[in-house]
Design a protein around this motif. Sequence first.
Motif, PDB file in Angstrom:
ATOM      1  N   UNK A  94      96.612 -84.933  31.173  1.00  0.00           N
ATOM      2  CA  UNK A  94      95.720 -84.002  30.484  1.00  0.00           C
ATOM      3  C   UNK A  94      94.725 -83.295  31.394  1.00  0.00           C
ATOM      4  N   UNK A  95      94.542 -83.794  32.615  1.00  0.00           N
ATOM      5  CA  UNK A  95      93.609 -83.163  33.551  1.00  0.00           C
ATOM      6  C   UNK A  95      94.181 -81.805  33.996  1.00  0.00           C
ATOM      7  N   UNK A 112     100.842 -83.829  33.477  1.00  0.00           N
ATOM      8  CA  UNK A 112     101.582 -84.358  32.328  1.00  0.00           C
ATOM      9  C   UNK A 112     101.888 -85.847  32.473  1.00  0.00           C
ATOM     10  N   UNK A 113     102.022 -86.304  33.737  1.00  0.00           N
ATOM     11  CA  UNK A 113     102.361 -87.715  33.937  1.00  0.00           C
ATOM     12  C   UNK A 113     101.933 -88.149  35.336  1.00  0.00           C
ATOM     13  N   UNK A 119     103.152 -87.205  40.738  1.00  0.00           N
ATOM     14  CA  UNK A 119     102.331 -86.512  39.753  1.00  0.00           C
ATOM     15  C   UNK A 119     103.166 -85.377  39.167  1.00  0.00           C
ATOM     16  N   UNK A 120     103.320 -85.353  37.843  1.00  0.00           N
ATOM     17  CA  UNK A 120     104.045 -84.277  37.172  1.00  0.00           C
ATOM     18  C   UNK A 120     103.021 -83.264  36.676  1.00  0.00           C
ATOM     19  N   UNK A 121     103.165 -82.006  37.150  1.00  0.00           N
ATOM     20  CA  UNK A 121     102.227 -80.934  36.805  1.00  0.00           C
ATOM     21  C   UNK A 121     102.991 -79.814  36.100  1.00  0.00           C
ATOM     22  N   UNK A 123     102.886 -76.008  34.975  1.00  0.00           N
ATOM     23  CA  UNK A 123     102.218 -74.730  35.261  1.00  0.00           C
ATOM     24  C   UNK A 123     102.432 -73.696  34.155  1.00  0.00           C
ATOM     25  N   UNK A 124     103.069 -74.097  33.051  1.00  0.00           N
ATOM     26  CA  UNK A 124     103.197 -73.199  31.905  1.00  0.00           C
ATOM     27  C   UNK A 124     101.811 -72.944  31.312  1.00  0.00           C
ATOM     28  N   UNK A 125     101.662 -71.830  30.599  1.00  0.00           N
ATOM     29  CA  UNK A 125     100.418 -71.607  29.858  1.00  0.00           C
ATOM     30  C   UNK A 125     100.241 -72.790  28.916  1.00  0.00           C
ATOM     31  N   UNK A 126      99.004 -73.288  28.744  1.00  0.00           N
ATOM     32  CA  UNK A 126      98.805 -74.454  27.871  1.00  0.00           C
ATOM     33  C   UNK A 126      99.327 -74.269  26.440  1.00  0.00           C
ATOM     34  N   UNK A 127      99.436 -73.025  25.969  1.00  0.00           N
ATOM     35  CA  UNK A 127      99.937 -72.788  24.611  1.00  0.00           C
ATOM     36  C   UNK A 127     101.401 -72.338  24.592  1.00  0.00           C
TER      37      UNK A 127
END
Length: 144
Positions: A94-95, A112-113, A119-121, A123-127
Amino acid sequence: MTQQNVTALVCHMNIKLEDGSTADSTQASGKPAKLNIGDQSLSPAFEAQLLGLAQGDKHNFTLGAKDAFGESNPDAIHHMDRSRFPADMELEEGVIVSFAGPGGSEIPGIVREVAGNSITVDLNHPLAGRDVTFELDVVEVITG
């Protein structure tokens, strides 16, 4: 009488999720959003909802993911090694982290994880991938 070409709407806007919660609101900052028409910054379905609106109008509409913030793109989800982040950075689900983009821009990513040093990141728009409802309150119509 010739009809002037509307180039933008200045609106207060609430963006609501499927469960009715508010994802974003210009009311909180007190600064309305400027929605440019015809510059490709908005989807055709979004622009169609703006046609004919006048100062003082209130308009609510719901758009599917592809017409709102786009579908979630699996290619925008990256698995990175912990060493690519500052040692003192708190990394948990969530960070939001920021990456350097082209031309000095910043690209936000959501963790995300966290699995050990992986570290899973996202980069999509949050919505991205979500149907959203827009509640507009038109403050000003800009014509050109």
